[in-house]
Design a protein around this motif. Structure first.
Motif, PDB file in Angstrom:
ATOM      1  N   ILE A 257     -47.599   4.893  13.364  1.00  0.00           N
ATOM      2  CA  ILE A 257     -48.169   5.913  12.501  1.00  0.00           C
ATOM      3  C   ILE A 257     -47.528   5.780  11.129  1.00  0.00           C
ATOM      4  O   ILE A 257     -46.302   5.746  11.006  1.00  0.00           O
ATOM      5  N   ASP A 258     -48.356   5.700  10.123  1.00  0.00           N
ATOM      6  CA  ASP A 258     -47.845   5.632   8.761  1.00  0.00           C
ATOM      7  C   ASP A 258     -47.735   7.043   8.212  1.00  0.00           C
ATOM      8  O   ASP A 258     -48.733   7.771   8.110  1.00  0.00           O
ATOM      9  N   VAL A 259     -46.519   7.444   7.897  1.00  0.00           N
ATOM     10  CA  VAL A 259     -46.290   8.778   7.356  1.00  0.00           C
ATOM     11  C   VAL A 259     -46.308   8.671   5.839  1.00  0.00           C
ATOM     12  O   VAL A 259     -45.569   7.876   5.256  1.00  0.00           O
ATOM     13  N   PRO A 260     -47.159   9.474   5.174  1.00  0.00           N
ATOM     14  CA  PRO A 260     -47.188   9.395   3.704  1.00  0.00           C
ATOM     15  C   PRO A 260     -45.902   9.983   3.120  1.00  0.00           C
ATOM     16  O   PRO A 260     -45.262  10.849   3.708  1.00  0.00           O
ATOM     17  N   GLU A 261     -45.539   9.510   1.974  1.00  0.00           N
ATOM     18  CA  GLU A 261     -44.333  10.005   1.317  1.00  0.00           C
ATOM     19  C   GLU A 261     -44.601  11.407   0.792  1.00  0.00           C
ATOM     20  O   GLU A 261     -45.684  11.720   0.301  1.00  0.00           O
ATOM     21  N   LEU A 262     -43.613  12.253   0.912  1.00  0.00           N
ATOM     22  CA  LEU A 262     -43.744  13.622   0.441  1.00  0.00           C
ATOM     23  C   LEU A 262     -43.567  13.654  -1.069  1.00  0.00           C
ATOM     24  O   LEU A 262     -42.739  12.921  -1.623  1.00  0.00           O
ATOM     25  N   PRO A 263     -44.326  14.508  -1.753  1.00  0.00           N
ATOM     26  CA  PRO A 263     -44.135  14.596  -3.201  1.00  0.00           C
ATOM     27  C   PRO A 263     -42.775  15.226  -3.506  1.00  0.00           C
ATOM     28  O   PRO A 263     -42.243  16.003  -2.722  1.00  0.00           O
ATOM     29  N   SER A 264     -42.215  14.875  -4.618  1.00  0.00           N
ATOM     30  CA  SER A 264     -40.903  15.411  -4.970  1.00  0.00           C
ATOM     31  C   SER A 264     -41.051  16.879  -5.356  1.00  0.00           C
ATOM     32  O   SER A 264     -42.031  17.295  -5.968  1.00  0.00           O
ATOM     33  N   LEU A 265     -40.077  17.675  -4.953  1.00  0.00           N
ATOM     34  CA  LEU A 265     -40.115  19.106  -5.225  1.00  0.00           C
ATOM     35  C   LEU A 265     -39.602  19.385  -6.629  1.00  0.00           C
ATOM     36  O   LEU A 265     -38.666  18.731  -7.094  1.00  0.00           O
TER      37      LEU A 265
END
Length: 154
Positions: free
Chosen positions: A47-55
């Motif tokens: 499963i490819d997990v997308p990168e979370l946007p920076s907070l």
């Protein structure tokens, strides 16, 4: 200082020869061989997990100063919510205190009446017990056992 010499008497235990015993030889049977079937479990899918946007960075507001040093000294004027109508708060407190006093007084009156009713009920209970004892005095078992019919009512 020399301690006196002390010799223990000689003691010899009697000799004892145990008879020789040869136990028969016993070979335990070997456990049977068992081959379990092989099972290849499928591998988990990738499963490819997308990168979370920076907070975004968050800065906390400064704490108010109560004269102990520290805090932000730039805000010297009081905030708008600090102006409260004290007379309105005092009036509300007076009204709620008066409501409480009225409710407390009525509760005390009801409790006083309940105590009087409880005393009356206890007195009537004593009278009923004395009447029952008098009625049971000449029944089988006397006032302690008082054997009576089902419809006697006491």
């Amino acid at each position: 200082f020399d301690a006196p010499k002390f010799d223990a008497p000689k003691f010899e235990a009697p000799k004892f020869d145990a008879p020789k015993f040869d136990a028969p030889k016993f070979d335990a049977p070997k456990a049977p061989k068992f081959d379990a079937p092989k099972f290849d479990a499928p591998s988990a899918p990738k499963i490819d997990v997308p990168e979370l946007p920076s907070l975004p960075s968050v800065s906390l507001p400064s704490f108010p100063s109560f004269g102990g040093g520290g805090g932000d000294s730039s805000s010297s004027a009081p905030a708008a919510d600090e102006f409260v109508d004290r007379e309105a708060l005092d009036e509300e407190a007076r009204e709620t205190a008066a409501d409480f006093r009225r409710a407390d007084a009525s509760a005390k009156a009801v409790e006083k009446e309940a105590r009087a009713l409880r005393k009356t009920a206890n007195d009537k209970k004593k009278i009923a017990k004395a009447a029952k004892d008098a009625a049971c005095e000449y029944r089988p078992g006397g006032k302690w056992l008082c054997i009576r019919g089902f419809k006697s009512g006491f």
